[in-house]
Design a protein around this motif. Structure first.
Motif, short mmCIF file in Angstrom:
data_model
loop_
_atom_site.label_atom_id
_atom_site.label_comp_id
_atom_site.label_asym_id
_atom_site.label_seq_id
_atom_site.Cartn_x
_atom_site.Cartn_y
_atom_site.Cartn_z
N ILE A 59 -8.59 -4.42 -10.22
CA ILE A 59 -9.56 -3.31 -10.26
C ILE A 59 -8.91 -2.01 -9.78
O ILE A 59 -9.09 -0.94 -10.37
N ALA A 60 -8.09 -2.13 -8.72
CA ALA A 60 -7.44 -0.94 -8.15
C ALA A 60 -6.47 -0.27 -9.11
O ALA A 60 -6.20 0.92 -9.01
N ARG A 64 -6.12 5.79 -9.68
CA ARG A 64 -4.82 6.31 -9.29
C ARG A 64 -4.66 6.38 -7.78
O ARG A 64 -3.58 6.13 -7.24
N ARG A 65 -5.72 6.70 -7.06
CA ARG A 65 -5.64 6.87 -5.62
C ARG A 65 -5.27 5.56 -4.91
O ARG A 65 -4.57 5.57 -3.89
N ARG A 67 -4.12 2.66 -6.53
CA ARG A 67 -3.26 1.79 -7.35
C ARG A 67 -2.04 1.28 -6.60
O ARG A 67 -1.80 0.08 -6.48
N TRP A 68 -1.23 2.20 -6.07
CA TRP A 68 0.07 1.79 -5.51
C TRP A 68 -0.07 1.15 -4.14
O TRP A 68 0.69 0.26 -3.78
N ARG A 69 -1.10 1.57 -3.38
CA ARG A 69 -1.33 0.93 -2.09
C ARG A 69 -1.74 -0.54 -2.29
O ARG A 69 -1.27 -1.44 -1.58
N ALA A 70 -2.65 -0.74 -3.22
CA ALA A 70 -3.11 -2.11 -3.50
C ALA A 70 -1.96 -2.97 -4.01
O ALA A 70 -1.82 -4.14 -3.63
N LEU A 71 -1.15 -2.39 -4.89
CA LEU A 71 -0.03 -3.14 -5.44
C LEU A 71 0.97 -3.50 -4.34
O LEU A 71 1.49 -4.63 -4.31
N ALA A 72 1.25 -2.57 -3.44
CA ALA A 72 2.18 -2.85 -2.34
C ALA A 72 1.66 -3.98 -1.45
O ALA A 72 2.40 -4.88 -1.06
N ALA A 73 0.36 -3.93 -1.14
CA ALA A 73 -0.23 -4.98 -0.31
C ALA A 73 -0.16 -6.34 -1.02
O ALA A 73 0.11 -7.38 -0.41
#
Length: 340
Positions: A59-60, A64-65, A67-73
């Motif tokens: 979903i994240a 854009r806000r 996206r990358w934080r969720a992917l890193a986690a």
């Protein structure tokens, strides 16, 4: 135009990334479900947490806000899964079913190979039997052929395939690559992807490993076909010694079975790579029911000049095996009528 192309590229990249995350998440859920902690509540909770985390990062990806934080986690979570997975070790010390309780191994003295713990059970039914094991010495110089046995129980595409080494005078040693199951454990193709079974080489008398399938298995019934491989006998000797090496290796250090990469046919193919002129890899090695026809097309079966359909008809051994049953010359009798 450039902006449209950029957006399309980003969309495709996100779609591929989403598919990768969904695949990784599905693997993680199944890995924990089958191989996670013994406590069912904890195991299901962990699997559910991985599923929720995978859905959340999917979903994240649309924002854009986040996206990358969720992917890193998610990468941190998946790295933790991989570390856990890498620490799951096979074992030779479990409460095994009786038919795989004893590990075979061999000693080699020049051309003489003594195989220990050859299985030769006295069957009354598939599940009712008297366990029996014996040791026997084989002379590599007497090896005169290698036979392939293909056993079918669910249509033409899937077969269990194993080899039998012919040392002459009705003396055969069959080796079937299977799963080593614990007591009260049954085989599951899906579970076979997730380190649920150790790899096991059933080293057996043909009166055991073939007769079990032709004479005693009823649910479902199985059809067995026996073919003679064609090739240089020196290749056969190298293949036999490669099998012995693998058997001794598993005796010393267990390995996991895998439904796709380490199964009855892929492992045979890996073992044949000891010979320079081994078969090229082909999809029919994975769809194992078509392996005999593939070998025929490659000129690797002794076809006696027959078309494959006729060769296959002659190779069907159920009736002969049922008639021979526990006879001392079982191996000879099941080969009658195969040669024109």
């Amino acid at each position: 135009m450039r902006e449209v192309l950029t957006r399309c590229t980003i969309a495709v990249a996100l779609l591929l990334l989403g598919l990768l995350i969904a695949t990784a998440g599905g693997w993680g859920v199944l890995a924990i479900t089958f191989t996670g902690p013994p406590d069912a509540m904890l195991r299901n909770s962990l699997a559910g947490a991985v599923a929720i985390a995978s859905l959340a990062v999917l979903i994240a990806l649309g924002f854009r806000r986040w996206r990358w934080r969720a992917l890193a986690a998610y990468l941190v979570l998946f790295a933790g899964l991989l570390v856990w997975w890498s620490r799951i070790e096979p074992s030779n010390e479990r409460d095994w079913q009786a038919d795989v309780a004893v590990l075979p191994h061999a000693t080699i003295e020049g051309d003489l190979v003594t195989v220990h713990n050859i299985r030769n059970f006295d069957y009354r039914s598939e599940t009712d039997y008297t366990p029996a094991w014996y040791d026997k010495q084989f002379d590599l110089r007497k090896l005169q052929g290698v036979d392939l046995v293909a056993v079918y129980w669910m249509g033409p595409a899937i077969a269990h395939v194993f080899l039998s080494f012919d040392f002459g005078d009705g003396d055969h040693l069959a080796v079937s690559i299977e799963t080593r199951k614990e007591k009260d454990e049954s085989y599951s193709t899906l579970k076979g992807f997730f380190r649920q079974y150790e790899l096991y080489y059933v080293v057996a008398d043909e009166r055991d490993v073939i007769r079990l399938r032709t004479n005693y298995r009823r649910d479902p019934p199985e059809d067995a076909y026996l073919y003679r491989a064609q090739g240089d006998i020196e290749d056969g000797r190298r293949l036999f010694l490669e099998y012995i090496q693998r058997i001794n290796s598993l005796h010393a250090s267990p390995k996991f079975y895998n439904t796709l990469t380490t199964n009855c046919t892929t492992t045979i193919w890996m073992n044949t790579r000891v010979n320079q002129h081994h078969l090229p890899f082909d999809w029919k090695i994975l769809v194992s029911g078509y392996l005999p026809e593939f070998l025929y097309q490659q000129g690797r079966l002794d076809s006696h000049g027959l078309h494959f359909a006729e060769l296959q008809r002659r190779a069907h051994i159920n009736a002969r095996a049922q008639a021979a049953d526990g006879a001392a010359d079982f191996s000879m009798r099941i080969r009658e009528q195969i040669t024109p």
